[in-house]
Write a protein that holds these residues in place. Sequence first.
Motif, PDB file in Angstrom:
ATOM      1  N   UNK A   1      21.022   7.589  -1.331  1.00  0.00           N
ATOM      2  CA  UNK A   1      20.216   8.921  -1.016  1.00  0.00           C
ATOM      3  C   UNK A   1      20.520  10.108  -1.840  1.00  0.00           C
ATOM      4  N   UNK A   2      19.665  10.369  -2.576  1.00  0.00           N
ATOM      5  CA  UNK A   2      19.974  11.578  -3.825  1.00  0.00           C
ATOM      6  C   UNK A   2      20.004  12.832  -3.073  1.00  0.00           C
ATOM      7  N   UNK A   3      21.102  13.538  -3.293  1.00  0.00           N
ATOM      8  CA  UNK A   3      20.799  15.037  -2.774  1.00  0.00           C
ATOM      9  C   UNK A   3      21.001  15.804  -4.090  1.00  0.00           C
ATOM     10  N   UNK A   4      20.125  16.197  -4.846  1.00  0.00           N
ATOM     11  CA  UNK A   4      19.932  16.997  -5.827  1.00  0.00           C
ATOM     12  C   UNK A   4      20.196  18.259  -5.619  1.00  0.00           C
ATOM     13  N   UNK A   5      21.416  18.767  -6.175  1.00  0.00           N
ATOM     14  CA  UNK A   5      21.912  20.246  -6.234  1.00  0.00           C
ATOM     15  C   UNK A   5      21.298  21.080  -7.247  1.00  0.00           C
ATOM     16  N   UNK A   6      20.616  22.151  -6.756  1.00  0.00           N
ATOM     17  CA  UNK A   6      19.770  22.871  -7.752  1.00  0.00           C
ATOM     18  C   UNK A   6      20.192  24.235  -7.890  1.00  0.00           C
ATOM     19  N   UNK A   7      20.595  24.879  -8.955  1.00  0.00           N
ATOM     20  CA  UNK A   7      20.905  26.315  -9.026  1.00  0.00           C
ATOM     21  C   UNK A   7      19.675  27.321  -8.864  1.00  0.00           C
ATOM     22  N   UNK A   8      19.683  27.871  -7.900  1.00  0.00           N
ATOM     23  CA  UNK A   8      18.584  28.718  -7.352  1.00  0.00           C
ATOM     24  C   UNK A   8      18.234  30.084  -8.573  1.00  0.00           C
ATOM     25  N   UNK A   9      19.409  30.140  -9.180  1.00  0.00           N
ATOM     26  CA  UNK A   9      19.147  31.549 -10.100  1.00  0.00           C
ATOM     27  C   UNK A   9      18.624  30.946 -11.590  1.00  0.00           C
ATOM     28  N   UNK A  10      18.601  29.610 -11.698  1.00  0.00           N
ATOM     29  CA  UNK A  10      17.991  28.841 -12.881  1.00  0.00           C
ATOM     30  C   UNK A  10      17.189  27.709 -12.701  1.00  0.00           C
ATOM     31  N   UNK A  11      16.303  28.011 -11.957  1.00  0.00           N
ATOM     32  CA  UNK A  11      15.201  27.136 -11.348  1.00  0.00           C
ATOM     33  C   UNK A  11      14.736  26.190 -12.715  1.00  0.00           C
ATOM     34  N   UNK A  12      14.411  26.684 -13.656  1.00  0.00           N
ATOM     35  CA  UNK A  12      13.469  26.145 -14.737  1.00  0.00           C
ATOM     36  C   UNK A  12      14.306  25.034 -15.496  1.00  0.00           C
ATOM     37  N   UNK A  13      15.610  25.174 -15.809  1.00  0.00           N
ATOM     38  CA  UNK A  13      16.480  24.361 -16.335  1.00  0.00           C
ATOM     39  C   UNK A  13      16.794  23.319 -15.514  1.00  0.00           C
ATOM     40  N   UNK A  14      16.948  23.337 -14.118  1.00  0.00           N
ATOM     41  CA  UNK A  14      17.426  22.580 -13.272  1.00  0.00           C
ATOM     42  C   UNK A  14      16.417  21.596 -12.743  1.00  0.00           C
ATOM     43  N   UNK A  15      14.895  22.057 -12.667  1.00  0.00           N
ATOM     44  CA  UNK A  15      14.002  21.200 -12.412  1.00  0.00           C
ATOM     45  C   UNK A  15      13.739  19.998 -13.101  1.00  0.00           C
ATOM     46  N   UNK A  16      14.167  20.141 -14.481  1.00  0.00           N
ATOM     47  CA  UNK A  16      13.899  19.010 -15.582  1.00  0.00           C
ATOM     48  C   UNK A  16      14.603  17.742 -15.057  1.00  0.00           C
ATOM     49  N   UNK A  17      15.897  17.783 -14.439  1.00  0.00           N
ATOM     50  CA  UNK A  17      16.481  16.572 -13.998  1.00  0.00           C
ATOM     51  C   UNK A  17      16.037  16.404 -12.495  1.00  0.00           C
ATOM     52  N   UNK A  18      15.269  17.152 -11.602  1.00  0.00           N
ATOM     53  CA  UNK A  18      14.826  17.174 -10.280  1.00  0.00           C
ATOM     54  C   UNK A  18      13.625  16.163 -10.652  1.00  0.00           C
ATOM     55  N   UNK A  19      12.906  16.501 -11.655  1.00  0.00           N
ATOM     56  CA  UNK A  19      11.448  15.820 -11.762  1.00  0.00           C
ATOM     57  C   UNK A  19      11.866  14.274 -12.213  1.00  0.00           C
ATOM     58  N   UNK A  20      12.863  14.192 -13.101  1.00  0.00           N
ATOM     59  CA  UNK A  20      13.446  12.739 -13.744  1.00  0.00           C
ATOM     60  C   UNK A  20      13.915  11.915 -12.598  1.00  0.00           C
ATOM     61  N   UNK A  21      14.582  12.604 -11.773  1.00  0.00           N
ATOM     62  CA  UNK A  21      15.008  11.905 -10.242  1.00  0.00           C
ATOM     63  C   UNK A  21      13.819  11.432  -9.554  1.00  0.00           C
ATOM     64  N   UNK A  22      12.815  12.380  -9.399  1.00  0.00           N
ATOM     65  CA  UNK A  22      11.606  11.934  -8.579  1.00  0.00           C
ATOM     66  C   UNK A  22      11.062  10.543  -9.025  1.00  0.00           C
ATOM     67  N   UNK A  23      10.933  10.555 -10.358  1.00  0.00           N
ATOM     68  CA  UNK A  23      10.167   9.637 -11.074  1.00  0.00           C
ATOM     69  C   UNK A  23      10.756   8.391 -10.555  1.00  0.00           C
TER      70      UNK A  23
END
Length: 593
Positions: free
Chosen positions: A99-121
């Motif tokens: 179960x992946x808990x993707x910890x994302x920095x809310x102050x730098x959403x654009x940079x963090x979401x790149x890894x998030x989308x790769x995880x979702x794939x």
Amino acid sequence: MSDASCCATGGELSTEGRGSRRVLLVGNPNVGKSVVFSRLTGVGTVSSNYPGTTVSFLEGRIRLKGEQVPVIDVPGSYSLEPTCPAEEVACRVLDDGGIVVNVVDATNLERNLALTLQLRKMGLPMVVALNLIDEARHRGVHVDLARLSELLGVPVVATSAVSGEGLKELVEAIEHVADAPAPQPLEFEDLWASVGAIVTQVQRLEHRHHTWRDVVEEISIRPATGIPFGILVVLASFAAVRFIGESIIAYVMDPLFEHLWRPVVEALSAALGGGGVLHDLLVGSYVVVDGVRQIDFSQSLGVLTTGLYVSLGAVMPYVIAFYAVLGVLEDVGYLPRLAVLLDGVMHRLGLHGYAVIPIILGFGCNVPGILATRVLDTPRERFIAATLISIGVPCASLQAMIMALLAPFGVGYVALVYAVLAVVWFVLGTILRLTSKDFLPEMVLEIPPYRLPSWSTLAKKLWMRLKGYLIDATPVVLVGVAVIGIVNRSGVFESVADAIAPAMRTLFGLPPETALAIVLGFFRKDIAVGMLAPLGLPPLALVKASVMLAVTFPCVASYTVLLREFGAKKTALATGMMVATSLATGIAMNLAF
């Protein structure tokens, strides 16, 4: 800083931790992932190396619906297309599922979401922990959680790991995901175009005025102001370490040893008849202090006297102080800034600025400092950093002895020891760089915002590091004192010392009686420095002897770690450098002084 700078115990990922019934904390470096891990798992964690690598990870447990489930703090990663060993390990851990808990920095959403989308794939069960949400509010960043969850197709929970905000909701989301079918993989054609489209829909920015933290961030990162600021921080840190360490010794440890432990030792001494082999091993020899024959905890060389006092009474207070101050610097977010400021200087030594982290750890204890060199990218960098730590970075116990020895003559003599060590350190580092022409790429390091630390997290981290010291270093000190005591009573030390005594004055300008302390330095440098105290030497002679002892062999524990990390060949090379450096430094100081 990543928890990968703590001492690793080795080992492998637990078999029961593989598969879907485990939680994987995944995210970019410096997003607060380790604080989330600490909040979820508490203090029952272990630090290990991923099989076949030197990359460390933390493993703990969380209770989900009454069941104990492993939690893995996956090494920080910017991408699932590996560019370094840490990212390779992250991909391998994810390949085993969970179960992946993707910890994302809310102050730098654009940079963090790149890894998030790769995880979702990948289509794994997943929760997004939008961390640092309080920091985002302060910066005027507002995120539409419902819309972000809709676009990603997985639950999104706003958290602030430092304050604990949202942690309960995060655990509930993990439980829900654990019982739900895995989401369909998210498909996209262009990664960064998709990131931009999502950010445009979910993020709203508001104007805000600069705060005092913004001002401090700018001051501490610009070279013109950052270097003086860094010097002040380092000086204040060492002042705090000395104040805290000396206070613990004066008000806690010394009274405990004098009022509680001394009666026990004296009773044992009487039961053993006041002499004999067993008495000398456990209690040590009686010494004359101010005309009184008594057991002296620092000089008797017994396992239960000098062994325990050096380890627990003299060294541990400084270890506690050092790691407490280091923990604050880590969690506040200052250490990455110091790494960036020192990157140019460290490049002259063939290292990245990030090598300052294991070097700073070495000032507490060389063992975790050497182990922390694993965060560096190449074997060459690791060897240079470990050698410099072993030779030019005095540990907390050695610093304590040097301060106790020279402080009565004035702080200038203490400063002179550090100045000479700094010169030795830079000269040796330059030599190591020139003898190795490997390419050293530029450092890419995320600079986190300044944050208020979590005191509970600091306490857990301090206890984990202190436990490592007690388990790894204390037994070595006890064995070392026993060996020194036995060999000392056999007369071997005196024979060797007598043989080198003529060279002490000729080469180094030191009286012959310092030869015994120099020889003992091959076993325990801090104890050897302490043996200089009763010799009545002038301060400059004490400076020379202290520096020579500081740059010779590290303690037995550090030497063992060097062998384990680098093998016999490179350890032998480092040993030759230590001996040559000590001799050259002693001769140079004799000529200069």
